[in-house]
Enzyme design. Structure first.
Site, PDB file in Angstrom:
ATOM      1  N   SER A 120       0.858  -1.071   0.043  1.00  0.00           N
ATOM      2  CA  SER A 120      -0.099   0.042   0.063  1.00  0.00           C
ATOM      3  C   SER A 120       0.827   1.409  -0.263  1.00  0.00           C
ATOM      4  O   SER A 120       0.240   2.194  -0.293  1.00  0.00           O
ATOM      5  CB  SER A 120      -0.796   0.181   1.116  1.00  0.00           C
ATOM      6  OG  SER A 120      -0.229  -0.065   2.363  1.00  0.00           O
ATOM      7  N   HIS A 141      -2.133  -2.502  -5.583  1.00  0.00           N
ATOM      8  CA  HIS A 141      -2.676  -2.359  -4.480  1.00  0.00           C
ATOM      9  C   HIS A 141      -4.146  -2.444  -4.346  1.00  0.00           C
ATOM     10  O   HIS A 141      -4.968  -1.686  -4.838  1.00  0.00           O
ATOM     11  CB  HIS A 141      -2.200  -0.876  -4.192  1.00  0.00           C
ATOM     12  CG  HIS A 141      -2.821  -0.318  -2.865  1.00  0.00           C
ATOM     13  ND1 HIS A 141      -3.320   0.962  -2.479  1.00  0.00           N
ATOM     14  CD2 HIS A 141      -3.002  -1.090  -1.693  1.00  0.00           C
ATOM     15  CE1 HIS A 141      -3.518   0.835  -1.265  1.00  0.00           C
ATOM     16  NE2 HIS A 141      -3.535  -0.314  -0.600  1.00  0.00           N
ATOM     17  N   GLU A 153      -5.241  -0.116  -7.324  1.00  0.00           N
ATOM     18  CA  GLU A 153      -3.998   0.588  -7.942  1.00  0.00           C
ATOM     19  C   GLU A 153      -3.052   0.029  -8.487  1.00  0.00           C
ATOM     20  O   GLU A 153      -2.549  -0.993  -8.208  1.00  0.00           O
ATOM     21  CB  GLU A 153      -3.623   1.759  -6.744  1.00  0.00           C
ATOM     22  CG  GLU A 153      -4.377   2.559  -6.288  1.00  0.00           C
ATOM     23  CD  GLU A 153      -3.802   3.524  -5.030  1.00  0.00           C
ATOM     24  OE1 GLU A 153      -4.163   4.669  -5.030  1.00  0.00           O
ATOM     25  OE2 GLU A 153      -2.967   2.788  -4.561  1.00  0.00           O
ATOM     26  N   ASN A 192      -3.682   6.990  -0.605  1.00  0.00           N
ATOM     27  CA  ASN A 192      -2.991   7.300   0.673  1.00  0.00           C
ATOM     28  C   ASN A 192      -2.319   8.677   0.596  1.00  0.00           C
ATOM     29  O   ASN A 192      -2.074   9.278   1.465  1.00  0.00           O
ATOM     30  CB  ASN A 192      -2.183   6.014   0.718  1.00  0.00           C
ATOM     31  CG  ASN A 192      -2.685   4.951   1.569  1.00  0.00           C
ATOM     32  OD1 ASN A 192      -3.684   5.152   2.168  1.00  0.00           O
ATOM     33  ND2 ASN A 192      -2.132   3.800   1.299  1.00  0.00           N
TER      34      ASN A 192
END
Length: 379
Positions: A120, A141, A153, A192
């Site tokens: 991540s 991800h 992702e 993120n």
């Protein structure tokens, strides 16, 4: 190059979830872990999840067994990767552990096998250098839980072959997920990069403006139309995840977030959110309890700095051509549950107020708050 057989390394929440969604799309999957007891527990969870899908009429009762039997649990690594076209590594988010896994894989895996990491936050290019095939290495991800979350992702490293990116993107489409391409291997990738700094900024906002968590969360939920408050979302995600993401992102890019010490304190005390019964909030029982957030509480606070930090990082992603605006908005809607495009939040909540807040914070706390040029272009 064609992906037919998949091996997933690590049978935890992410690993067995990735194995399940791949098996449901007709792929033959080997799920590998270091002990049989881990695999037994994972396969129990796969069976339970498939039965839940059948109860909700999303799959047939016959398909429960078919999909379950598409997964073969194995402990022996060499056997597990014997027929793999794609190996997805889903071991815990620890660079040294991943390094050990890839060193072992290098000595056993055929040169044509694609390696993918379900990291991540760890840089894909950095991880690829642990292998003997940077051209066949890529990030995938998935979001938790993979059985329900649509977003994946896809992150090529600097040396990733474009054909590998294409093949892996096709695989993501075939398992009925929505791939978004993170065109540059940047700290935090897409979601993120926006979400994690917001958690830290919410803590600073609470201190600087002398407001409660419930007031900030109510403002984020009702004024920014998030599905839940930012502290609530962090507890739901897991503060271990937030801490590790924060640490890795800050280690590699000091400009991405302003670290608040409270995250490490909660991590060190093992108050990890909903999963441990306590994080920012306290939780009782197994069922998820919603925090009492109200429009009345929301009216007491304007979260200008929080939306400012979020849109500033989103602007950075666009300004640096990390992803398209379309993929950015899809990623934030599917990954964070946003109800509208990120820059529409900016426009709706008063661009001048947000920009003035960022400039005020920059004058007090430094260049982290400097407004990205892209924000000026859409103001």
């Amino acid at each position: 190059m064609s992906i037919k057989n998949i091996t997933v390394l690590g049978s935890g929440i992410m690993g067995h979830g990735i194995a399940q969604v791949s098996a449901m799309a007709g792929y033959k999957v080997v799920l590998r872990d270091i002990e049989q007891k881990f695999l037994d527990k994972a396969m129990e969870k796969v069976k339970w999840s498939l039965q839940k899908f059948a109860e909700k009429n999303k799959i047939s009762k016959e398909e429960v067994d078919i999909f379950y039997n598409n997964i073969t649990p194995l402990v022996d690594l060499q056997t597990a990767i014997g027929s793999a076209d794609l190996i997805i590594e889903a071991v815990p988010e620890d660079f040294d552990l991943k390094k050990k896994v890839y060193q072992e894989l290098n000595s056993l895996a055929e040169k044509n096998i694609i390696f993918a990491s379900n990291t991540s936050t760890l840089p894909i290019t950095e991880l690829s250098k642990l292998t003997d095939r940077p051209d066949k290495f890529i990030g995938v991800h998935f979001f938790n839980p993979p059985q329900l979350m649509k977003l994946v992702e896809v992150i090529p490293g600097i040396g990733t072959d474009s054909k590998v990116t294409e093949e892996v993107t096709n695989y993501i489409n075939k398992i009925n997920k929505r791939p978004v391409i993170c065109k540059k291997d940047v700290s935090g990738f897409i979601v993120n990069r926006v979400f994690i700094p917001m958690v830290h900024e919410a803590l600073y906002s609470m201190e600087r403006d002398n407001v409660s968590m419930e007031v900030i969360d109510s403002a984020v939920k009702y004024k920014l139309e998030f599905p839940m408050g930012i502290f609530e979302l962090a507890d739901y995600t897991g503060l271990d995840v937030v801490y590790k993401a924060s640490y890795e992102m800050n280690l590699r890019d000091k400009a991405v977030l302003l670290l608040h010490p409270r995250i490490k304190q909660l991590y060190d005390s093992h108050d990890l959110g909903q999963k441990t019964g306590k994080g920012f909030y306290e939780y009782k029982g197994d069922n998820y309890e919603r925090i009492d957030l109200t429009p009345e509480k929301a009216s007491k606070y304007d979260p200008y700095s929080i939306i400012g930090v979020a849109t500033n990082n989103a602007s950075w992603l666009i300004d640096n051509e990390v992803c398209t605006i379309e993929d950015l908005n899809i990623a934030l809607k599917l990954g964070m549950g946003l109800k509208m495009d990120i820059f529409d939040f900016f426009k709706k909540n008063g661009p001048d107020n947000i920009m003035n807040k960022l400039l005020e914070l920059e004058s007090k706390y430094g260049s982290f708050y400097h407004p990205n040029q892209y924000l000026y272009s859409i103001k």
